[in-house]
Design a protein around this motif. Sequence first.
Motif, PDB file in Angstrom:
ATOM      1  N   UNK A  50       2.636   5.494   0.028  1.00 29.55           N
ATOM      2  CA  UNK A  50       2.487   4.717  -1.199  1.00 29.55           C
ATOM      3  C   UNK A  50       2.434   3.223  -0.986  1.00 29.55           C
ATOM      4  N   UNK A  51       2.845   2.744   0.191  1.00 29.88           N
ATOM      5  CA  UNK A  51       2.861   1.301   0.453  1.00 29.88           C
ATOM      6  C   UNK A  51       1.479   0.674   0.305  1.00 29.88           C
ATOM      7  N   UNK A  52       0.449   1.369   0.808  1.00 30.97           N
ATOM      8  CA  UNK A  52      -0.911   0.838   0.713  1.00 30.97           C
ATOM      9  C   UNK A  52      -1.347   0.659  -0.724  1.00 30.97           C
ATOM     10  N   UNK A  53      -1.063   1.663  -1.569  1.00 31.58           N
ATOM     11  CA  UNK A  53      -1.407   1.564  -2.992  1.00 31.58           C
ATOM     12  C   UNK A  53      -0.650   0.423  -3.656  1.00 31.58           C
ATOM     13  N   UNK A  54       0.657   0.315  -3.376  1.00 38.08           N
ATOM     14  CA  UNK A  54       1.465  -0.722  -4.020  1.00 38.08           C
ATOM     15  C   UNK A  54       0.999  -2.116  -3.639  1.00 38.08           C
ATOM     16  N   UNK A  55       0.632  -2.291  -2.357  1.00 36.08           N
ATOM     17  CA  UNK A  55       0.163  -3.601  -1.922  1.00 36.08           C
ATOM     18  C   UNK A  55      -1.137  -3.975  -2.640  1.00 36.08           C
ATOM     19  N   UNK A  56      -2.073  -3.040  -2.708  1.00 34.79           N
ATOM     20  CA  UNK A  56      -3.358  -3.313  -3.362  1.00 34.79           C
ATOM     21  C   UNK A  56      -3.167  -3.589  -4.847  1.00 34.79           C
ATOM     22  N   UNK A  57      -2.291  -2.814  -5.490  1.00 32.70           N
ATOM     23  CA  UNK A  57      -2.084  -2.952  -6.930  1.00 32.70           C
ATOM     24  C   UNK A  57      -1.523  -4.333  -7.288  1.00 32.70           C
ATOM     25  N   UNK A  58      -0.655  -4.887  -6.444  1.00 31.82           N
ATOM     26  CA  UNK A  58      -0.024  -6.166  -6.762  1.00 31.82           C
ATOM     27  C   UNK A  58      -0.821  -7.366  -6.237  1.00 31.82           C
ATOM     28  N   UNK A  59      -1.874  -7.131  -5.466  1.00 33.19           N
ATOM     29  CA  UNK A  59      -2.695  -8.219  -4.921  1.00 33.19           C
ATOM     30  C   UNK A  59      -4.029  -8.203  -5.654  1.00 33.19           C
TER      31      UNK A  59
END
Length: 417
Positions: free
Chosen positions: A218-227
């Motif tokens: 999920x880290x990849x999704x969270x990073x993209x979502x907040x950037x």
Amino acid sequence: MTPADDAFAALRYRDFSIITLNQFCLTLAILIQEIIVAYSLYQITKDPLTLGLIGLAEAIPFIALSLWGGYFADRFNKQTIMKICLFFAIPMPIILWGLFHAYAQKHITISTLSWGIYAVIFGLGTIRGFYNPSATSLKPFLIPRELYANGATWTTIGWQSGVIIGPMLGGFMLAGLGRENSLFTVAALLIACFVLINLLSKRSFPKIETDNLWDSLGDGFRFIWKTKIVLWSISLDLVSVLFGGVIALLPIFAEDILKVGPEGLGYLRAAPSIGALITMIALTKFPPTQHAWRNMLLAVAGFGIFTLLFAFSNYMWLSLFALAMTGACDSISVVIRQTILQISPPENMRGRVAAVNGMFVSSSNELGAFESGLAAKYIGTIMATLFGGCMTMAVVAVSWAKTKDLFGVDITKGAEK
């Protein structure tokens, strides 16, 4: 001469040059095989939907496995993963040769041939799901940070060169050597890719911080979502390629509309990359990272406009020009997006961010092929192409209205959160 003034700066690093050559050979192999399979299957079935199903067969496993591929890329050695994937890819064109040979000898039916081809493409999509995140996330480790934009340009030049030469070779080989013999060339190119990866220097990589599998995925999704700039760059490319791409329909244009045969198909398929390559050479000296977001929106808008021009064209020269310009516009957005994706993520998250990007952007080519084939079957090839161009323009208009705050972002200093 400083690195910033050296157009060949990234290529002066040995392993980056090897990986760029590897990408060229791999793209060559993929595109030769694509031309052979797509044109031959459409010639046999005369059904536009078969072209869409080829894309769907590759997209399903690629989307399903990309997150796992990103996790593996960040958890294990990226170069080892690439070697394993290429080892399993080498037999695939030989299997395709066996299927076409069996059909030519009347040992199998059209239905068996079609489903056999879809099964092989499914296997290749599975391999891509693991290969792409490792290959994409490896490149930033091969050159210094200040050369990422230059490296992204040369990476795209290597890819676009393969996309130019591959289809033309595929078309001429299909016409001159026959599909069975041509597929052996694809296997030879994959062997060359395997050898090149084995020439890379051994290296270690930063590891995932958490051992929790689901948190890590999920880290990849969270990073993209907040950037925001990463999220919108991926979304813009996803929707425009999903609806605006005409590549999957080119066998129909070549066979039934322009009536130029397999050689003409090779030229049509290569035209976008000829435009892209010329543009990329210019971008080595004039990178589009100044006012990057504005440039990306203008480039995608140009992609939509020239897609509409291609739909209206009844002349080979005008069709080639329109396709070349779609490639030129697309290459600008590719360089900007690749630079964003290389600079923004932390080093130990690049594989997972690349995997999420691959899920939505790379797979959009295959899902776009399915959408184009489906639309062509039910509303006609020309109308399907017009619909795609209009959708691309609509997406640019919405993005322009929603992302005005990104116009001032300097992507060379990292994405704005």
